[in-house]
Design a protein around this motif. Sequence first.
Motif, short mmCIF file in Angstrom:
data_model
loop_
_atom_site.label_atom_id
_atom_site.label_comp_id
_atom_site.label_asym_id
_atom_site.label_seq_id
_atom_site.Cartn_x
_atom_site.Cartn_y
_atom_site.Cartn_z
N TYR A 1 0.85 -1.19 0.00
CA TYR A 1 0.00 0.00 0.00
C TYR A 1 0.89 1.24 0.00
CZ TYR A 1 -3.93 -2.93 1.68
OH TYR A 1 -4.91 -3.86 1.83
N ALA B 1 2.04 -5.00 3.26
CA ALA B 1 1.01 -5.69 4.05
C ALA B 1 1.12 -7.21 3.91
CB ALA B 1 -0.38 -5.21 3.65
N SER C 1 -2.80 -7.51 15.19
CA SER C 1 -3.33 -6.39 14.42
C SER C 1 -2.27 -5.88 13.45
CB SER C 1 -3.76 -5.28 15.38
OG SER C 1 -4.25 -4.19 14.65
N GLY C 2 -2.65 -5.74 12.18
CA GLY C 2 -1.71 -5.24 11.18
C GLY C 2 -0.89 -6.31 10.51
N SER C 3 -1.12 -7.58 10.85
CA SER C 3 -0.30 -8.66 10.28
C SER C 3 -0.71 -9.02 8.85
CB SER C 3 -0.35 -9.90 11.18
OG SER C 3 -1.67 -10.36 11.32
N GLY C 4 -1.84 -8.48 8.39
CA GLY C 4 -2.22 -8.70 6.99
C GLY C 4 -3.43 -9.58 6.77
N LYS C 5 -4.14 -9.91 7.82
CA LYS C 5 -5.29 -10.83 7.71
C LYS C 5 -6.38 -10.30 6.78
CE LYS C 5 -6.13 -10.62 12.13
NZ LYS C 5 -5.12 -9.60 12.48
N SER C 6 -6.83 -9.07 7.04
CA SER C 6 -7.92 -8.52 6.21
C SER C 6 -7.44 -8.29 4.78
CB SER C 6 -8.44 -7.22 6.82
OG SER C 6 -9.04 -7.46 8.07
N THR C 7 -6.19 -7.89 4.63
CA THR C 7 -5.63 -7.70 3.30
C THR C 7 -5.70 -9.01 2.52
OG1 THR C 7 -4.14 -5.98 4.12
CG2 THR C 7 -3.55 -7.04 2.04
N HIS D 1 -9.51 -13.20 16.47
CA HIS D 1 -8.49 -12.92 17.47
C HIS D 1 -8.60 -13.87 18.66
CE1 HIS D 1 -6.47 -9.36 15.96
NE2 HIS D 1 -7.63 -8.90 15.55
N1 LIG Z 1 -5.92 0.84 2.35
C1 LIG Z 1 -4.74 0.83 3.00
N2 LIG Z 1 -3.81 1.77 2.77
C2 LIG Z 1 -2.61 1.76 3.41
N3 LIG Z 1 -2.26 0.82 4.29
C3 LIG Z 1 -3.14 -0.14 4.58
C4 LIG Z 1 -4.45 -0.20 3.96
N4 LIG Z 1 -5.11 -1.28 4.44
C5 LIG Z 1 -4.28 -1.84 5.31
N5 LIG Z 1 -3.10 -1.19 5.41
C6 LIG Z 1 -1.94 -1.55 6.24
O1 LIG Z 1 -1.57 -2.89 5.91
C7 LIG Z 1 -1.22 -3.61 7.07
C8 LIG Z 1 -2.12 -4.86 7.18
O2 LIG Z 1 -3.44 -4.43 7.43
P1 LIG Z 1 -4.66 -5.45 7.63
O3 LIG Z 1 -5.90 -4.66 7.66
O4 LIG Z 1 -4.55 -6.53 6.64
O5 LIG Z 1 -4.31 -6.04 9.08
P2 LIG Z 1 -5.13 -7.08 9.98
O6 LIG Z 1 -4.24 -8.24 10.24
O7 LIG Z 1 -6.46 -7.35 9.37
O8 LIG Z 1 -5.29 -6.25 11.34
P3 LIG Z 1 -6.53 -6.17 12.39
O9 LIG Z 1 -6.41 -7.37 13.28
O10 LIG Z 1 -6.24 -4.90 13.15
O11 LIG Z 1 -7.81 -6.11 11.62
C9 LIG Z 1 -1.36 -2.66 8.23
O12 LIG Z 1 -0.09 -2.15 8.54
C10 LIG Z 1 -2.27 -1.57 7.71
O13 LIG Z 1 -1.99 -0.34 8.31
#
Ligand SMILES: Nc1ncnc2c1ncn2[C@@H]1O[C@H](COP(=O)(O)OP(=O)(O)OP(=O)(O)O)[C@@H](O)[C@H]1O
Length: 234
Positions: A13, A22, A42-48, A201
């Motif tokens: 990103y 990510a 949190s932030g490990s990339g799961k939602s991505t 989580h």
């Molecule tokens: N649209 C975006 N633009 C810039 N950075 C992003 C975007 N979406 C996610 N990120 C970054 O990518 C990384 C992974 O984000 P992601 O949402 O996949 O984390 P996650 O594991 O789902 O976290 P959580 O448990 O908090 O939901 C994070 O550092 C986040 O800040």
Amino acid sequence: MTVLDVQSVTKVYGEGAATVHALRGVSLRVQRGEYMAIMGSSGSGKSTLMNILGCLDIPSAGRYLLDGVDVSRLNDRQLALVRNRRIGFVFQSFNLIPRTSALANVELPLAYAGVKAAERRRRARVALDMVGLADRADHEPNQLSGGQQQRVAVARALVTEPALVLADEPTGNLDSRSTEDILGIFDDLHAAGRTILLITHEEDVAARASRLIRLFDGQIASDVQQERVLHEPV
Ligand SMILES: Nc1ncnc2c1ncn2[C@@H]1O[C@H](COP(=O)(O)OP(=O)(O)OP(=O)(O)O)[C@@H](O)[C@H]1O
Ligand SMILES: [Mg+2]
């Protein structure tokens, strides 16, 4: 049979000083009928990762094949069709449409799919019945508890009978009783042969899945098959 085939996928990103890596080379195969939990801080990339798997976003590099089809070759219209026909999404915030009955909310994906009104209504009632909310069909979201709203959201995800169910912290906002309701529904889906991916989580939620992967800093840190803990209905 492999449903999801993720090959060295990365996701970046932003740019310059704001660049976020990510996903850093994720490879993963998921077989039809697997029930997989995804954990990681949190932030490990799961939602991505889930957004890419659900064709809501595209990888920066690497390949993703859904049922053998390279999704990068599909145009926007084809991607929308895949999402509508093949995938059911459930999110932490239920994303129901306000001031609209539970039944109408559940019917929505069928309306997009062009199903006729009477058939939509019938199938939406079946889906609401499946999540135990047949008697709340005419209630609007603000007349339902959080757990009931999430069950409506699950019914909406299931009404198209998707082969793949993607759930991003579906129990994140729920108490233990409602969490159990949702997990019971997922157990049924798993038994019926659906492929399920669930981000959570909570260790005890993840324990219900047949496979658990842990993400760390955009990479898969572990990937284990799990002995299923069978739960008696409460
Ligand atoms: N649209 C975006 N633009 C810039 N950075 C992003 C975007 N979406 C996610 N990120 C970054 O990518 C990384 C992974 O984000 P992601 O949402 O996949 O984390 P996650 O594991 O789902 O976290 P959580 O448990 O908090 O939901 C994070 O550092 C986040 O800040
Ligand atoms: Mg997330």
